[in-house]
Design a protein around this motif. Structure first.
Motif, mmCIF file in Angstrom:
data_model
loop_
_atom_site.group_PDB
_atom_site.id
_atom_site.type_symbol
_atom_site.label_atom_id
_atom_site.label_comp_id
_atom_site.label_asym_id
_atom_site.label_seq_id
_atom_site.Cartn_x
_atom_site.Cartn_y
_atom_site.Cartn_z
ATOM 1 N N SER A 1 -9.789 2.865 7.795
ATOM 2 C CA SER A 1 -8.488 3.473 7.923
ATOM 3 C C SER A 1 -8.201 4.068 6.552
ATOM 4 C CB SER A 1 -7.430 2.432 8.263
ATOM 5 O OG SER A 1 -6.155 3.037 8.115
ATOM 6 N N THR B 1 -5.736 5.813 6.003
ATOM 7 C CA THR B 1 -4.271 5.742 5.947
ATOM 8 C C THR B 1 -3.826 4.790 4.844
ATOM 9 O OG1 THR B 1 -4.368 5.838 8.368
ATOM 10 C CG2 THR B 1 -2.247 5.267 7.380
ATOM 11 N N LYS B 2 -4.646 3.784 4.585
ATOM 12 C CA LYS B 2 -4.255 2.698 3.697
ATOM 13 C C LYS B 2 -4.488 3.117 2.239
ATOM 14 C CE LYS B 2 -3.354 0.809 7.596
ATOM 15 N NZ LYS B 2 -4.278 -0.052 8.328
ATOM 16 N N ASP C 1 -5.272 7.275 1.154
ATOM 17 C CA ASP C 1 -4.064 8.082 0.926
ATOM 18 C C ASP C 1 -3.230 7.335 -0.113
ATOM 19 O OD1 ASP C 1 -1.767 9.636 0.954
ATOM 20 O OD2 ASP C 1 -0.926 8.530 2.628
ATOM 21 N N ASP D 1 0.040 1.080 0.521
ATOM 22 C CA ASP D 1 1.049 2.001 -0.012
ATOM 23 C C ASP D 1 1.314 1.664 -1.477
ATOM 24 O OD1 ASP D 1 3.685 3.307 -0.475
ATOM 25 O OD2 ASP D 1 3.670 3.594 1.691
ATOM 26 N N ASN E 1 -4.040 16.754 6.633
ATOM 27 C CA ASN E 1 -4.163 15.336 6.298
ATOM 28 C C ASN E 1 -5.385 15.082 5.411
ATOM 29 O OD1 ASN E 1 -1.905 15.030 7.822
ATOM 30 N ND2 ASN E 1 -2.795 13.682 9.348
ATOM 31 N N THR F 1 -7.408 9.021 12.711
ATOM 32 C CA THR F 1 -6.775 7.764 12.296
ATOM 33 C C THR F 1 -7.888 6.726 12.078
ATOM 34 O OG1 THR F 1 -6.617 6.833 14.534
ATOM 35 C CG2 THR F 1 -4.768 8.186 13.807
ATOM 36 N N VAL G 1 0.006 10.006 5.230
ATOM 37 C CA VAL G 1 -0.707 10.505 6.417
ATOM 38 C C VAL G 1 -1.612 9.440 7.019
ATOM 39 C CG1 VAL G 1 -0.717 12.901 5.587
ATOM 40 C CG2 VAL G 1 -2.675 11.402 5.080
ATOM 41 N N LEU G 2 -1.974 9.663 8.285
ATOM 42 C CA LEU G 2 -2.958 8.825 8.962
ATOM 43 C C LEU G 2 -4.319 9.507 8.863
ATOM 44 C CD1 LEU G 2 -0.821 8.122 12.125
ATOM 45 C CD2 LEU G 2 -1.456 6.412 10.438
ATOM 46 N N ASN H 1 2.982 -1.424 7.286
ATOM 47 C CA ASN H 1 1.888 -0.648 6.669
ATOM 48 C C ASN H 1 1.350 -1.414 5.465
ATOM 49 O OD1 ASN H 1 0.104 1.457 6.343
ATOM 50 N ND2 ASN H 1 1.576 2.812 5.356
#
Ligand code: PLP
Length: 401
Positions: free
Chosen positions: A214, A216-217, A220, A345, A256, A94, A225-226, A342
């Motif tokens: 990160s 994740t931001k 991705d 995205d 991931n 993460t 996913v993290l 979040n």
């Protein structure tokens, strides 16, 4: 014939960023697959006991165990390093695993850290709570002022740690000025570059030693996913980061990693379009709300600096309404934009940091960093910005704005 590989730096050296994002780091198996393979394996086998011994002794190239290496994870690490312009990268489970590892791997009792006070809530927890617990002193400062870093530095200061733009107040840090101060004093600068990603901002070009993500931001970028990553010199990654991560195990899963590899293929397209959309939405909101904190708008006090350091403003900005009651009412009136903490995205998401991402930060620290009760943070996605604007317009009307 040697198969073209995205891991051979003599080949990738000539590739431009958009090419690296699609092909950098790719290593093909004996089947010659075009898309990166997903290696779901925890271990590896050896042809003979001597090979196993040689690999553990570091005398033979090859993988031994997926806490330490995995072909899919390695492809992602190569790709991120190439995009970053870094010698090396290691991924983590993460973003917070990356931030924790990058700090703990290089600090010990008696050391001191200077950190930007405007930061992601959990990053503030590392600085305010975790590090002091282990005898590592920390000072948080207004990172918009480079002189504040110089003033806070002591003989035992080992690290400057900050994000730019910062979550969620969009404070911008002068990368060149702060990294120069760090260099002069032998302090390592560690930049959390999650908001911009290497597609928009490459802190190492301004003298940063280490960048942390990160993934994740935006990497991705589709809310699936993290993931986290740390980039730095070969020496830092091999001799400082790896001993910590190999033995503590914040390893990214192969699945991931594969998802983030796919995400990176479209990072440049997404982040540029989302930046354009965020600019359009920001222009609409300006004047309608109490205060805008948008690095892409000339009203941002550090707009010029932001645009010097970044290729575009990114998808995220913040703005202020009257108070918590109005902020929550505005969120509840949204029909298209989701209430979600979040960011990065492809969907537009809005959150009230004081009651979510920064809930765990003390009220005093929230006040200092500008996370007011009326502050809202918006991630503008890939929807048609006209639809996002229409949704905000109807929601603002409902709360009397
Ligand atoms: C989200 C975020 C993190 C933490 O990353 P996770 O992947 O959620 O663990 C750290 N720093 C910043 C700036 C972030 O936005």
């Amino acid at each position: 014939m040697k198969r073209r590989t995205g891991q051979d730096r003599s080949i990738t050296a000539d590739w431009r960023p958009a090419t690296l994002a699609v092909r950098g780091g790719t290593a093909r198996s004996e089947f010659g697959e075009t898309s990166e393979a997903l290696f779901l394996t925890s271990g590896y086998s050896y042809d003979c006991a001597g090979d196993a011994a040689a690999r553990f002794a570091g005398e033979q190239q090859g993988m031994t165990y997926s806490r330490l290496q995995n072909p899919t994870v390695e492809m992602l690490e190569h790709r991120i390093a190439l995009l970053e312009g870094a010698e090396a990268c290691r991924t983590m489970a993460t973003g917070m695993a990356a931030m924790t590892a990058v700090l703990l791997c290089q600090l010990q009792q008696g050391d001191h850290v200077v950190a930007g006070r405007a930061a992601f809530g959990s990053c503030r927890w590392l600085v305010d709570t975790l590090l002091p617990k282990f005898g590592i002193a920390t000072t948080t400062i207004d990172a918009r002022d480079p002189q504040a870093f110089a003033d806070a530095a002591r003989a035992e200061t080992k690290v400057f740690f900050f994000e730019t733009p910062a979550n969620p107040t969009m404070d911008v840090v002068d990368l060149k000025a702060v990294c120069d101060i760090a260099r002069e004093r032998g302090i390592r600068s560690v930049v959390d570059n999650a908001f911009a990603t290497p597609a928009l901002q490459r802190p190492m070009e301004f003298g940063a030693d280490v960048t942390a993500y990160s993934a994740t931001k935006m990497m991705d970028g589709q809310g699936r996913v993290l993931a986290g990553a740390v980039c730095g010199s070969e020496d830092f990654v091999t001799n400082t980061l790896l001993p910590f991560t190999r033995n503590t195990g914040p390893t990214l899963s192969a699945f991931n990693a594969w998802v983030v590899l796919k995400g990176l293929e479209t990072l440049d397209l997404r982040i540029r379009r989302q930046s354009e959309n965020a600019l359009a939405v920001g222009r609409f909101l300006e004047g309608r709300v109490k205060r805008m904190l948008h690095p892409g708008l000339p009203s941002h006090p550090q707009h010029d600096l932001a645009m010097r350091q970044m290729d575009a403003c990114g998808p995220i900005f913040a703005f202020e309404v009257e108070d918590r009651v109005q902020a929550h009412a505005l969120l509840d009136a949204l029909a298209l934009v989701d209430i979600s903490n979040n960011i990065g995205d492809s969907r537009s998401l809005m959150t009230h940091p004081a009651s979510t991402t920064h809930y765990g930060v003390s009220a005093e620290a929230r006040g200092e960093m500008g996370v007011t009760e009326g502050l809202l943070r918006l991630n503008v996605g890939l929807e048609d910005p006209a639809d996002v604007i229409e949704d905000l317009d109807q929601a603002l009307r409902q709360v009397g704005l």
